[in-house]
Motif scaffolding. Sequence first.
Motif, PDB file in Angstrom:
ATOM      1  N   GLY A  35       0.790  -1.228   0.000  1.00 44.63           N
ATOM      2  CA  GLY A  35       0.000   0.000   0.000  1.00 44.63           C
ATOM      3  C   GLY A  35       0.824   1.281   0.000  1.00 44.63           C
ATOM      4  O   GLY A  35       0.272   2.366  -0.041  1.00 44.63           O
ATOM      5  N   GLN A  36       2.131   1.176   0.052  1.00 43.71           N
ATOM      6  CA  GLN A  36       2.982   2.365   0.099  1.00 43.71           C
ATOM      7  C   GLN A  36       3.161   2.949  -1.300  1.00 43.71           C
ATOM      8  O   GLN A  36       3.509   2.237  -2.236  1.00 43.71           O
ATOM      9  CB  GLN A  36       4.355   2.014   0.674  1.00 43.71           C
ATOM     10  N   ALA A  37       2.924   4.234  -1.424  1.00 40.57           N
ATOM     11  CA  ALA A  37       3.179   4.926  -2.683  1.00 40.57           C
ATOM     12  C   ALA A  37       4.674   5.249  -2.756  1.00 40.57           C
ATOM     13  O   ALA A  37       5.356   5.328  -1.742  1.00 40.57           O
ATOM     14  CB  ALA A  37       2.364   6.208  -2.757  1.00 40.57           C
ATOM     15  N   THR A  38       5.158   5.427  -3.961  1.00 37.07           N
ATOM     16  CA  THR A  38       6.575   5.736  -4.133  1.00 37.07           C
ATOM     17  C   THR A  38       6.802   7.234  -4.022  1.00 37.07           C
ATOM     18  O   THR A  38       6.169   8.017  -4.727  1.00 37.07           O
ATOM     19  CB  THR A  38       7.072   5.274  -5.514  1.00 37.07           C
ATOM     20  N   ALA A  39       7.674   7.617  -3.134  1.00 36.05           N
ATOM     21  CA  ALA A  39       8.098   9.010  -3.049  1.00 36.05           C
ATOM     22  C   ALA A  39       9.247   9.199  -4.025  1.00 36.05           C
ATOM     23  O   ALA A  39      10.060   8.298  -4.222  1.00 36.05           O
ATOM     24  CB  ALA A  39       8.543   9.342  -1.629  1.00 36.05           C
ATOM     25  N   THR A  40       9.310  10.363  -4.653  1.00 44.30           N
ATOM     26  CA  THR A  40      10.395  10.602  -5.601  1.00 44.30           C
ATOM     27  C   THR A  40      11.715  10.787  -4.868  1.00 44.30           C
ATOM     28  O   THR A  40      12.704  10.138  -5.191  1.00 44.30           O
ATOM     29  CB  THR A  40      10.092  11.846  -6.462  1.00 44.30           C
ATOM     30  N   LEU A  41      11.724  11.647  -3.877  1.00 49.21           N
ATOM     31  CA  LEU A  41      12.961  11.937  -3.156  1.00 49.21           C
ATOM     32  C   LEU A  41      13.107  11.009  -1.956  1.00 49.21           C
ATOM     33  O   LEU A  41      12.128  10.527  -1.410  1.00 49.21           O
ATOM     34  CB  LEU A  41      12.963  13.393  -2.682  1.00 49.21           C
ATOM     35  N   GLY A  42      14.353  10.751  -1.577  1.00 51.01           N
ATOM     36  CA  GLY A  42      14.615   9.943  -0.400  1.00 51.01           C
ATOM     37  C   GLY A  42      15.131   8.565  -0.745  1.00 51.01           C
ATOM     38  O   GLY A  42      15.555   8.300  -1.874  1.00 51.01           O
ATOM     39  N   PRO A  43      15.080   7.651   0.238  1.00 53.87           N
ATOM     40  CA  PRO A  43      15.653   6.308   0.041  1.00 53.87           C
ATOM     41  C   PRO A  43      14.773   5.429  -0.844  1.00 53.87           C
ATOM     42  O   PRO A  43      13.547   5.531  -0.818  1.00 53.87           O
ATOM     43  CB  PRO A  43      15.739   5.749   1.462  1.00 53.87           C
ATOM     44  N   HIS A  44      15.432   4.573  -1.610  1.00 46.97           N
ATOM     45  CA  HIS A  44      14.771   3.591  -2.471  1.00 46.97           C
ATOM     46  C   HIS A  44      15.571   2.301  -2.408  1.00 46.97           C
ATOM     47  O   HIS A  44      16.802   2.331  -2.409  1.00 46.97           O
ATOM     48  CB  HIS A  44      14.736   4.064  -3.933  1.00 46.97           C
ATOM     49  N   LEU A  45      14.874   1.169  -2.357  1.00 47.39           N
ATOM     50  CA  LEU A  45      15.532  -0.130  -2.405  1.00 47.39           C
ATOM     51  C   LEU A  45      15.145  -0.794  -3.722  1.00 47.39           C
ATOM     52  O   LEU A  45      14.005  -1.237  -3.890  1.00 47.39           O
ATOM     53  CB  LEU A  45      15.130  -1.016  -1.223  1.00 47.39           C
ATOM     54  N   TYR A  46      16.082  -0.812  -4.655  1.00 47.80           N
ATOM     55  CA  TYR A  46      15.850  -1.424  -5.961  1.00 47.80           C
ATOM     56  C   TYR A  46      16.422  -2.826  -5.980  1.00 47.80           C
ATOM     57  O   TYR A  46      17.448  -3.105  -5.356  1.00 47.80           O
ATOM     58  CB  TYR A  46      16.502  -0.594  -7.078  1.00 47.80           C
TER      59      TYR A  46
END
Length: 145
Positions: A35-46
């Motif tokens: 249910g989490q939307a993707t924020a553009t800025l900040g941490p990302h786990l690809y």
Amino acid sequence: MRRAVLILILAIGCASGPPRPRRIAIELFEARAAGQATATLGPHLYIVRIHNTSEQPFTVQSVQLELGTSDLELQGGLDTTQWPLEPGQTTDIQMSTSIAMTRGYNASGNMLPDISSLRVTVSCSADSGPFYETDTLYVSPLRRF
């Protein structure tokens, strides 16, 4: 003049040759809580999923992620850990990154650039020599937690 024509004919012949078969298949995911939307800025786990589609083993030398915009900066988008892959084998490579605005970008009144796709470059080595694959891939959500 003859030399120029010969060079042109050779260049056309090389460029119009059959496409080389792909040795790897690449998929790109982003781990998110349900249910989490993707924020553009900040941490990302690809998660970069690499599948050896060839009949020979090879070693992944590096994986690099790049944004398609100069307005944002991706930090941590290079992993040089080596992963050996046998024919038919698949591996998932987790890359913890952070996305920030570049110093010259003024976000007031502007929408942040879209990051729904990233450029992925995978560099490999095999007995036949080094090779790489580059694709711009859509980021698919991978639900976790």
